[in-house]
Scaffold this motif. Structure first.
Motif, PDB file in Angstrom:
ATOM      1  N   VAL A   1       7.361  45.433  23.425  1.00 13.23           N
ATOM      2  CA  VAL A   1       8.184  44.642  22.322  1.00 13.23           C
ATOM      3  C   VAL A   1       9.716  43.956  23.128  1.00 13.23           C
ATOM      4  CG1 VAL A   1       9.973  45.086  20.492  1.00 13.23           C
ATOM      5  CG2 VAL A   1       7.624  46.166  20.437  1.00 13.23           C
ATOM      6  N   LYS A   2      10.260  44.653  24.100  1.00 11.14           N
ATOM      7  CA  LYS A   2      11.470  44.408  24.704  1.00 11.14           C
ATOM      8  C   LYS A   2      11.310  42.979  25.502  1.00 11.14           C
ATOM      9  CE  LYS A   2      13.284  46.123  28.709  1.00 11.14           C
ATOM     10  NZ  LYS A   2      13.806  46.774  29.578  1.00 11.14           N
ATOM     11  N   THR A   3       9.856  42.855  26.203  1.00  7.01           N
ATOM     12  CA  THR A   3       9.882  41.838  27.080  1.00  7.01           C
ATOM     13  C   THR A   3       9.335  40.839  26.226  1.00  7.01           C
ATOM     14  OG1 THR A   3       8.268  43.172  28.648  1.00  7.01           O
ATOM     15  CG2 THR A   3       7.857  40.789  28.469  1.00  7.01           C
ATOM     16  N   ALA A   4       8.679  40.715  25.209  1.00  4.52           N
ATOM     17  CA  ALA A   4       8.450  39.703  24.158  1.00  4.52           C
ATOM     18  C   ALA A   4       9.760  39.106  23.524  1.00  4.52           C
ATOM     19  CB  ALA A   4       7.320  40.203  23.182  1.00  4.52           C
ATOM     20  N   SER A   5      10.592  40.066  23.122  1.00  6.76           N
ATOM     21  CA  SER A   5      11.978  39.664  22.292  1.00  6.76           C
ATOM     22  C   SER A   5      12.745  39.057  23.525  1.00  6.76           C
ATOM     23  CB  SER A   5      12.532  40.676  21.559  1.00  6.76           C
ATOM     24  OG  SER A   5      12.700  41.835  22.708  1.00  6.76           O
ATOM     25  N   CYS A   6      12.805  39.528  24.661  1.00  2.38           N
ATOM     26  CA  CYS A   6      13.735  38.798  25.661  1.00  2.38           C
ATOM     27  C   CYS A   6      13.138  37.292  25.820  1.00  2.38           C
ATOM     28  CB  CYS A   6      13.572  39.525  27.132  1.00  2.38           C
ATOM     29  SG  CYS A   6      14.694  40.858  27.243  1.00  2.38           S
ATOM     30  N   VAL A   7      11.895  37.092  25.992  1.00  2.00           N
ATOM     31  CA  VAL A   7      11.410  35.746  26.100  1.00  2.00           C
ATOM     32  C   VAL A   7      12.021  34.873  24.953  1.00  2.00           C
ATOM     33  CG1 VAL A   7       9.238  34.490  26.496  1.00  2.00           C
ATOM     34  CG2 VAL A   7       9.377  36.588  27.589  1.00  2.00           C
ATOM     35  N   LEU A   8      11.526  35.603  23.728  1.00  3.56           N
ATOM     36  CA  LEU A   8      11.956  34.582  22.571  1.00  3.56           C
ATOM     37  C   LEU A   8      13.418  34.235  22.685  1.00  3.56           C
ATOM     38  CD1 LEU A   8       9.545  36.646  20.058  1.00  3.56           C
ATOM     39  CD2 LEU A   8       8.886  34.280  21.030  1.00  3.56           C
ATOM     40  N   MET A   9      14.257  35.216  22.831  1.00  7.47           N
ATOM     41  CA  MET A   9      15.632  35.038  22.636  1.00  7.47           C
ATOM     42  C   MET A   9      16.152  34.145  23.819  1.00  7.47           C
ATOM     43  SD  MET A   9      18.975  37.297  22.592  1.00  7.47           S
ATOM     44  CE  MET A   9      19.050  37.422  24.352  1.00  7.47           C
ATOM     45  N   PHE A  10      15.772  34.565  25.238  1.00  4.66           N
ATOM     46  CA  PHE A  10      16.451  33.961  26.267  1.00  4.66           C
ATOM     47  C   PHE A  10      15.936  32.537  26.631  1.00  4.66           C
ATOM     48  CE2 PHE A  10      17.735  38.342  27.410  1.00  4.66           C
ATOM     49  CZ  PHE A  10      19.146  37.830  27.549  1.00  4.66           C
ATOM     50  N   ALA A  11      14.523  32.389  26.440  1.00  5.81           N
ATOM     51  CA  ALA A  11      13.842  31.098  26.763  1.00  5.81           C
ATOM     52  C   ALA A  11      13.585  30.326  25.586  1.00  5.81           C
ATOM     53  CB  ALA A  11      12.628  31.689  27.621  1.00  5.81           C
ATOM     54  N   MET A  12      13.313  30.772  24.479  1.00 14.49           N
ATOM     55  CA  MET A  12      13.276  29.953  23.043  1.00 14.49           C
ATOM     56  C   MET A  12      14.074  29.833  21.983  1.00 14.49           C
ATOM     57  SD  MET A  12       9.106  30.938  22.953  1.00 14.49           S
ATOM     58  CE  MET A  12       8.570  29.340  22.298  1.00 14.49           C
TER      59      MET A  12
ATOM     60  N   ARG B   1      25.093  30.683  28.190  1.00 12.02           N
ATOM     61  CA  ARG B   1      23.591  30.625  28.071  1.00 12.02           C
ATOM     62  C   ARG B   1      23.134  29.775  29.342  1.00 12.02           C
ATOM     63  NH1 ARG B   1      20.416  31.310  22.776  1.00 12.02           N
ATOM     64  NH2 ARG B   1      19.041  32.137  24.477  1.00 12.02           N
ATOM     65  N   GLN B   2      21.835  30.047  29.934  1.00 12.79           N
ATOM     66  CA  GLN B   2      21.356  29.371  30.869  1.00 12.79           C
ATOM     67  C   GLN B   2      21.157  27.855  30.316  1.00 12.79           C
ATOM     68  OE1 GLN B   2      18.536  31.575  32.866  1.00 12.79           O
ATOM     69  NE2 GLN B   2      17.551  29.768  33.903  1.00 12.79           N
ATOM     70  N   ASN B   3      21.474  26.926  31.103  1.00  6.55           N
ATOM     71  CA  ASN B   3      21.297  25.217  30.601  1.00  6.55           C
ATOM     72  C   ASN B   3      20.889  24.747  31.821  1.00  6.55           C
ATOM     73  OD1 ASN B   3      21.511  23.101  29.049  1.00  6.55           O
ATOM     74  ND2 ASN B   3      23.562  23.159  29.539  1.00  6.55           N
ATOM     75  N   PRO B   4      19.533  23.999  31.589  1.00  6.49           N
ATOM     76  CA  PRO B   4      18.647  24.307  30.277  1.00  6.49           C
ATOM     77  C   PRO B   4      18.045  25.637  30.296  1.00  6.49           C
ATOM     78  CG  PRO B   4      17.618  23.220  32.304  1.00  6.49           C
ATOM     79  CD  PRO B   4      18.832  23.206  32.684  1.00  6.49           C
ATOM     80  N   LEU B   5      17.526  26.028  29.144  1.00  6.43           N
ATOM     81  CA  LEU B   5      17.028  27.242  28.948  1.00  6.43           C
ATOM     82  C   LEU B   5      15.476  27.521  29.908  1.00  6.43           C
ATOM     83  CD1 LEU B   5      16.700  27.608  25.065  1.00  6.43           C
ATOM     84  CD2 LEU B   5      18.297  28.582  26.621  1.00  6.43           C
ATOM     85  N   PRO B   6      15.592  28.793  30.448  1.00  2.00           N
ATOM     86  CA  PRO B   6      14.333  28.918  31.444  1.00  2.00           C
ATOM     87  C   PRO B   6      13.067  28.558  30.703  1.00  2.00           C
ATOM     88  CG  PRO B   6      15.049  31.074  30.639  1.00  2.00           C
ATOM     89  CD  PRO B   6      16.021  29.903  30.088  1.00  2.00           C
ATOM     90  N   GLU B   7      12.060  28.231  31.477  1.00  2.00           N
ATOM     91  CA  GLU B   7      10.736  27.784  30.838  1.00  2.00           C
ATOM     92  C   GLU B   7      10.050  28.951  30.174  1.00  2.00           C
ATOM     93  OE1 GLU B   7       7.269  26.615  29.569  1.00  2.00           O
ATOM     94  OE2 GLU B   7       7.044  28.051  31.417  1.00  2.00           O
TER      95      GLU B   7
ATOM     96  N   LEU C   1       7.939  34.751  30.719  1.00  2.00           N
ATOM     97  CA  LEU C   1       6.883  35.682  30.502  1.00  2.00           C
ATOM     98  C   LEU C   1       6.406  36.367  31.817  1.00  2.00           C
ATOM     99  CD1 LEU C   1       5.590  37.181  27.957  1.00  2.00           C
ATOM    100  CD2 LEU C   1       4.212  35.298  28.137  1.00  2.00           C
ATOM    101  N   ILE C   2       5.998  35.629  32.628  1.00  2.00           N
ATOM    102  CA  ILE C   2       5.289  36.084  33.801  1.00  2.00           C
ATOM    103  C   ILE C   2       6.316  36.824  34.725  1.00  2.00           C
ATOM    104  CG2 ILE C   2       4.180  35.494  36.008  1.00  2.00           C
ATOM    105  CD1 ILE C   2       2.323  34.776  33.688  1.00  2.00           C
ATOM    106  N   ALA C   3       7.532  36.148  34.615  1.00  2.00           N
ATOM    107  CA  ALA C   3       8.754  36.923  35.457  1.00  2.00           C
ATOM    108  C   ALA C   3       8.849  38.524  34.948  1.00  2.00           C
ATOM    109  CB  ALA C   3       9.681  36.019  35.661  1.00  2.00           C
ATOM    110  N   THR C   4       8.910  38.336  33.728  1.00  2.00           N
ATOM    111  CA  THR C   4       9.269  39.776  33.215  1.00  2.00           C
ATOM    112  C   THR C   4       8.000  40.687  33.394  1.00  2.00           C
ATOM    113  OG1 THR C   4       8.444  38.988  30.806  1.00  2.00           O
ATOM    114  CG2 THR C   4      10.815  39.162  31.170  1.00  2.00           C
ATOM    115  N   ILE C   5       6.914  40.515  33.278  1.00  2.00           N
ATOM    116  CA  ILE C   5       5.660  41.142  33.450  1.00  2.00           C
ATOM    117  C   ILE C   5       5.963  41.740  35.026  1.00  2.00           C
ATOM    118  CG2 ILE C   5       3.115  41.437  34.007  1.00  2.00           C
ATOM    119  CD1 ILE C   5       2.786  39.376  31.908  1.00  2.00           C
ATOM    120  N   LEU C   6       6.264  40.847  35.975  1.00  2.00           N
ATOM    121  CA  LEU C   6       6.403  41.134  37.204  1.00  2.00           C
ATOM    122  C   LEU C   6       7.599  42.235  37.634  1.00  2.00           C
ATOM    123  CD1 LEU C   6       5.850  37.747  38.997  1.00  2.00           C
ATOM    124  CD2 LEU C   6       4.685  39.801  39.272  1.00  2.00           C
TER     125      LEU C   6
END
Ligand code: SF4
Length: 236
Positions: free
Chosen positions: A126-137, A20-26, A31-36
């Motif tokens: 749904v994919k973007t939202a769930s990626c942010v929740l799992m990878f960053a939170m 896992r990324q350590n520390p977790l990404p902000e 969220l902004i990065a996944t939109i981009l």
């Protein structure tokens, strides 16, 4: 769903435990990065993200910027008018509703409420939202991309037609604490072994539990005798 646990163990034996990324990404950055990142390559979305981060001291400052200024900064990532509108709208709305540009508010919501809230914004599926929740939170949610959709349906964990339907089915009572490992290893499986065409079932760590009817044990360039030996060796 105990079979998810079993598949997870088999994948772990084969691929190991992903780091896992350590520390977790902000979370907000993610969220902004996944939109981009939509409809472009990693290189261009990374450049666009850095342009934004370098232009504004923080997301508050970006929220106050003109949409056209954001559009100019992210042009390299493509679809700049659409993406800049989505980013500006997201920044302004979250700031207005929650008083700060943070995703902390999701900690009070259920998974369903969180996904429903985040996907109400343009540019967030749904994919973007769930990626942010799992990878960053660090939420125990398994995002479903094309690889996870294909492999979980072939294995027989779900029987669904679209990634979003697979997401909801798979995440109903998902076993605690294994979403990141399971998701990341399934993507490796999908990229390296269980490809869209000609899955390499002969080397697959899941071949004994997978329910896919059209398993492929053909090895290119293998004579039929060698193929029989191969099938013997793998216990089929
Ligand atoms: S056995 Fe074949 S179809 Fe099943 S998961 Fe492995 S590679 Fe995919």
């Amino acid at each position: 769903m105990s079979s998810i646990k079993k598949i997870n163990e088999l994948l772990k034996e084969y691929f190991g435990i992903p780091k896992r990324q350590n520390p977790l990404p902000e979370p907000f950055d993610t969220l902004i990065a996944t939109i981009l990142s939509q409809n472009t390559n990693d290189n261009n979305s990374y450049k666009a993200f850095n342009n934004l981060k370098n232009a504004y001291a923080n997301w508050d400052e970006a929220a106050g910027a003109k949409r056209t200024a954001i559009e100019k900064l992210i042009r390299v990532a493509g679809l700049a008018p659409t993406k800049s509108r989505a980013i500006k709208n997201l920044l302004v709305d979250i700031k207005e509703k929650y008083g700060k540009l943070s995703l902390d508010f999701v900690n009070k919501l259920s998974i369903e409420e969180t996904i429903s809230k985040l996907t109400s914004y343009d540019g967030i599926g749904v994919k973007t939202a769930s990626c942010v929740l799992m990878f960053a939170m660090n939420k125990n949610i398994c995002p479903v991309d094309t690889h996870v959709h294909r492999t979980t349906n072939r294995i027989g964990l779900v029987n669904e037609k679209t990634p979003d339907k697979t997401f909801w089915k798979l995440n109903k009572n998902f076993p605690e604490g294994i979403a990141h490992t399971f998701h990341t290893n399934l993507i490796l499986l999908g990229r390296e072994i269980c490809k869209p065409t000609n899955p390499n079932c002969a080397v697959c760590p899941l071949k004994k539990v997978c329910k896919f009817e059209n398993k492929n044990f053909e090895i290119k360039g293998t004579s039929s005798n060698k193929r029989i030996l191969l099938l013997d060796n793998i216990g089929i």
